[in-house]
Scaffold this motif. Structure first.
Motif, PDB file in Angstrom:
ATOM      1  N   THR A   1       0.833  -1.205   0.000  1.00 24.03           N
ATOM      2  CA  THR A   1       0.000   0.000   0.000  1.00 24.03           C
ATOM      3  C   THR A   1       0.868   1.255   0.000  1.00 24.03           C
ATOM      4  O   THR A   1       0.576   2.237  -0.707  1.00 24.03           O
ATOM      5  N   VAL A   2       1.946   1.218   0.788  1.00 21.90           N
ATOM      6  CA  VAL A   2       2.859   2.364   0.824  1.00 21.90           C
ATOM      7  C   VAL A   2       3.506   2.569  -0.547  1.00 21.90           C
ATOM      8  O   VAL A   2       3.595   3.704  -1.055  1.00 21.90           O
ATOM      9  N   ARG A   3       3.952   1.490  -1.164  1.00 17.70           N
ATOM     10  CA  ARG A   3       4.606   1.613  -2.470  1.00 17.70           C
ATOM     11  C   ARG A   3       3.619   2.060  -3.546  1.00 17.70           C
ATOM     12  O   ARG A   3       3.981   2.795  -4.477  1.00 17.70           O
ATOM     13  N   GLU A   4       2.380   1.602  -3.430  1.00 20.08           N
ATOM     14  CA  GLU A   4       1.364   2.048  -4.383  1.00 20.08           C
ATOM     15  C   GLU A   4       1.132   3.548  -4.248  1.00 20.08           C
ATOM     16  O   GLU A   4       1.025   4.270  -5.256  1.00 20.08           O
ATOM     17  N   GLU A   5       1.037   4.022  -2.989  1.00 21.73           N
ATOM     18  CA  GLU A   5       0.882   5.455  -2.777  1.00 21.73           C
ATOM     19  C   GLU A   5       2.109   6.215  -3.253  1.00 21.73           C
ATOM     20  O   GLU A   5       2.000   7.307  -3.841  1.00 21.73           O
ATOM     21  N   GLU A   6       3.282   5.633  -3.006  1.00 22.91           N
ATOM     22  CA  GLU A   6       4.515   6.268  -3.478  1.00 22.91           C
ATOM     23  C   GLU A   6       4.504   6.418  -4.999  1.00 22.91           C
ATOM     24  O   GLU A   6       4.805   7.497  -5.552  1.00 22.91           O
ATOM     25  N   GLU A   7       4.143   5.365  -5.708  1.00 24.11           N
ATOM     26  CA  GLU A   7       4.121   5.399  -7.164  1.00 24.11           C
ATOM     27  C   GLU A   7       3.092   6.406  -7.671  1.00 24.11           C
ATOM     28  O   GLU A   7       3.360   7.178  -8.606  1.00 24.11           O
ATOM     29  N   ARG A   8       1.924   6.396  -7.031  1.00 19.76           N
ATOM     30  CA  ARG A   8       0.868   7.305  -7.470  1.00 19.76           C
ATOM     31  C   ARG A   8       1.260   8.764  -7.263  1.00 19.76           C
ATOM     32  O   ARG A   8       1.069   9.606  -8.157  1.00 19.76           O
ATOM     33  N   LYS A   9       1.848   9.071  -6.127  1.00 23.74           N
ATOM     34  CA  LYS A   9       2.183  10.457  -5.827  1.00 23.74           C
ATOM     35  C   LYS A   9       3.449  10.899  -6.554  1.00 23.74           C
ATOM     36  O   LYS A   9       3.589  12.084  -6.880  1.00 23.74           O
ATOM     37  N   ARG A  10       4.344   9.957  -6.808  1.00 28.11           N
ATOM     38  CA  ARG A  10       5.505  10.313  -7.630  1.00 28.11           C
ATOM     39  C   ARG A  10       5.063  10.660  -9.051  1.00 28.11           C
ATOM     40  O   ARG A  10       5.567  11.605  -9.669  1.00 28.11           O
ATOM     41  N   LYS A  11       4.116   9.876  -9.581  1.00 30.36           N
ATOM     42  CA  LYS A  11       3.594  10.150 -10.914  1.00 30.36           C
ATOM     43  C   LYS A  11       2.871  11.489 -10.948  1.00 30.36           C
ATOM     44  O   LYS A  11       3.038  12.287 -11.898  1.00 30.36           O
TER      45      LYS A  11
END
Length: 437
Positions: free
Chosen positions: A135-145
């Motif tokens: 979940t953290v990595r998904e949020e990281e990817e989404r917010k980095r994008k």
């Protein structure tokens, strides 16, 4: 010359002196002693010719032959008892040896079960850890994008603003007529480009969402795989004809479904019920209110309730309060309160038979209440003044159905701090007194 020979007079024979043959003789008649004292069980110092039973002051006497026969009979009885002792000791020895082997088996099995239970917890924690990291990595990817898109958008705006500045500067250098012709268009473009871009307050990782109260939230979620059972069956008390599940929450005849994980092959020690197919719970209750539900299903023979730990286990007994049991049961299709005499419980013809029996123990009020848990219908109530701890009691000889303790729901209460009463001053603690922890 006259020779005088002096012959020593024979010394008087004292009572009780032994003759050369080693026989006690009477000091008066010289005959063997034939009387004995009934108090001290020793031969008297006189024979039948010199005295009779009862002639000794303060003592009673009888013939030695009679006394010896009585004493020999008593000793022989003790000898018979002593001869039985080695056999009893041998049985105890065999039971101890069998217990030692069973303890080893119990230890290995218990260790295996502990590892199995902890492995399930470890698997849950690993899955929960992987899910939360994902979940953290998904949020990281989404917010980095999103940040990258925002950056690219800002580059375009900066470029557009640069182009606007150049166009305006070019128009300012033109003659007055051309400037005035383009003025309205230029000023609208200027207002549009002067608008500030919207700021985002959700651009970073929501750390509190992932880390805040993490252990508590994981523990709260563990309730799904960690049910709470108010009662655990004690396999050491269960009859050898019964088997207890690995979680100690169900009991049934050996070979019933589900497959038992505690085959009771241990020695017939004093803890185990025999000949009845019964078992006790592992913990007793002495005060307060306690309740547990037992799923009996379509079992044709069962008994549930509570009992004293001192209830007879190695012999037959009648299940009644006088014997230390407060139970209800099903026998031959008839529901009964196990009393002396037994009391038949009234059942409506159109009412479904209880499939889940609730046992409710109020130690302070001295009541043991039974009810149909699914229909919330009262079955029977015992009233008694309990003086010792009460243990859950289970009994069944039904081979088609086992008894299962149902888990209870767990509610987590968060303490709310109430505002102090404004009308009353707050309590203070003096320096000499320590506040309660």
């Amino acid at each position: 010359m006259d020779i005088l020979l002096e012959v020593a007079a024979p010394e008087p024979t004292l009572p009780g002196d032994l003759c050369p043959a080693g026989v006690d003789l009477c000091g008066e008649s010289g005959h063997s002693l034939s009387l004995s004292c009934t108090e001290e069980l020793e031969p008297d110092r006189c024979c039948c010719e010199c005295g009779a039973p009862g002639t000794s002051v303060g003592y009673r006497s009888c013939h030695c032959r009679d006394t010896a026969q009585d004493c020999e009979g008593e000793i022989e009885r003790f000898v018979l008892q002593f001869k039985e002792r080695p056999w009893n000791h041998h049985l105890i020895k065999e039971a101890s040896q069998s217990a030692a082997q069973h303890i080893l088996s119990q230890s290995e099995q218990t260790e295996s079960q502990i590892k199995e239970q902890f492995e399930k917890l470890h698997q849950f924690l690993r899955r929960e850890e992987e899910a939360r990291i994902a979940t953290v990595r998904e949020e990281e990817e989404r917010k980095r994008k999103k940040a990258k898109e925002e950056s690219e958008k800002m580059d375009k705006l900066i470029q557009a603003l640069t182009d606007t500045i150049k166009d305006i500067e070019t128009e300012l250098d033109e003659d007055e007529i051309s400037f005035l012709q383009h003025y309205e268009k230029t000023i609208k473009r200027t207002w549009k480009d002067l608008q500030h871009p919207e700021k985002s307050y959700d651009s970073l990782i929501d750390v509190p969402k992932h880390v805040g109260n993490l252990r508590f939230r994981v523990w709260e979620k563990m309730k799904e795989i960690c049910p709470y059972f108010p009662v655990s069956v004690d396999p050491n008390s269960a009859s050898c004809s019964l088997a207890v599940s690995g979680a100690l929450t169900s009991i049934g005849c050996s070979g019933t479904s589900p497959a038992p994980q505690h085959p009771l092959l241990s020695p017939a020690d004093a803890e185990r019920f025999h000949p009845y197919a019964a078992a006790l719970g592992s913990e007793g209750v002495t005060s307060g209110l306690h309740q547990w539900d037992v799923e009996v299903g379509d079992s044709a023979n069962w008994t549930l309730g509570v009992a004293y730990a001192s209830v007879k286990r190695r012999e037959e007994f009648e299940a009644c309060p006088e014997a230390g049991l407060w139970t209800v049961g099903l026998r031959d299709g008839v529901y009964m309160a196990m009393m002396s005499p037994r009391e038949v419980l009234p059942m409506d013809e159109d009412r479904r038979r209880p499939r889940v029996v609730r046992v409710r123990v109020d130690c302070d009020a001295g009541q043991v209440c039974f009810s149909d848990a699914e229909r919330d219908t009262h079955l029977f109530t015992f009233t008694h003044t309990f003086t010792r701890p009460l243990y859950p009691y289970f009994e069944t000889i039904c081979k088609e159905r086992h008894l299962v303790v149902r888990p209870q729901r767990i509610h987590v209460l968060v303490e709310e701090i109430q505002p102090p009463d404004q009308d009353q001053p707050a309590e203070t603690t003096s320096e000499e007194e320590e506040p309660n922890s």
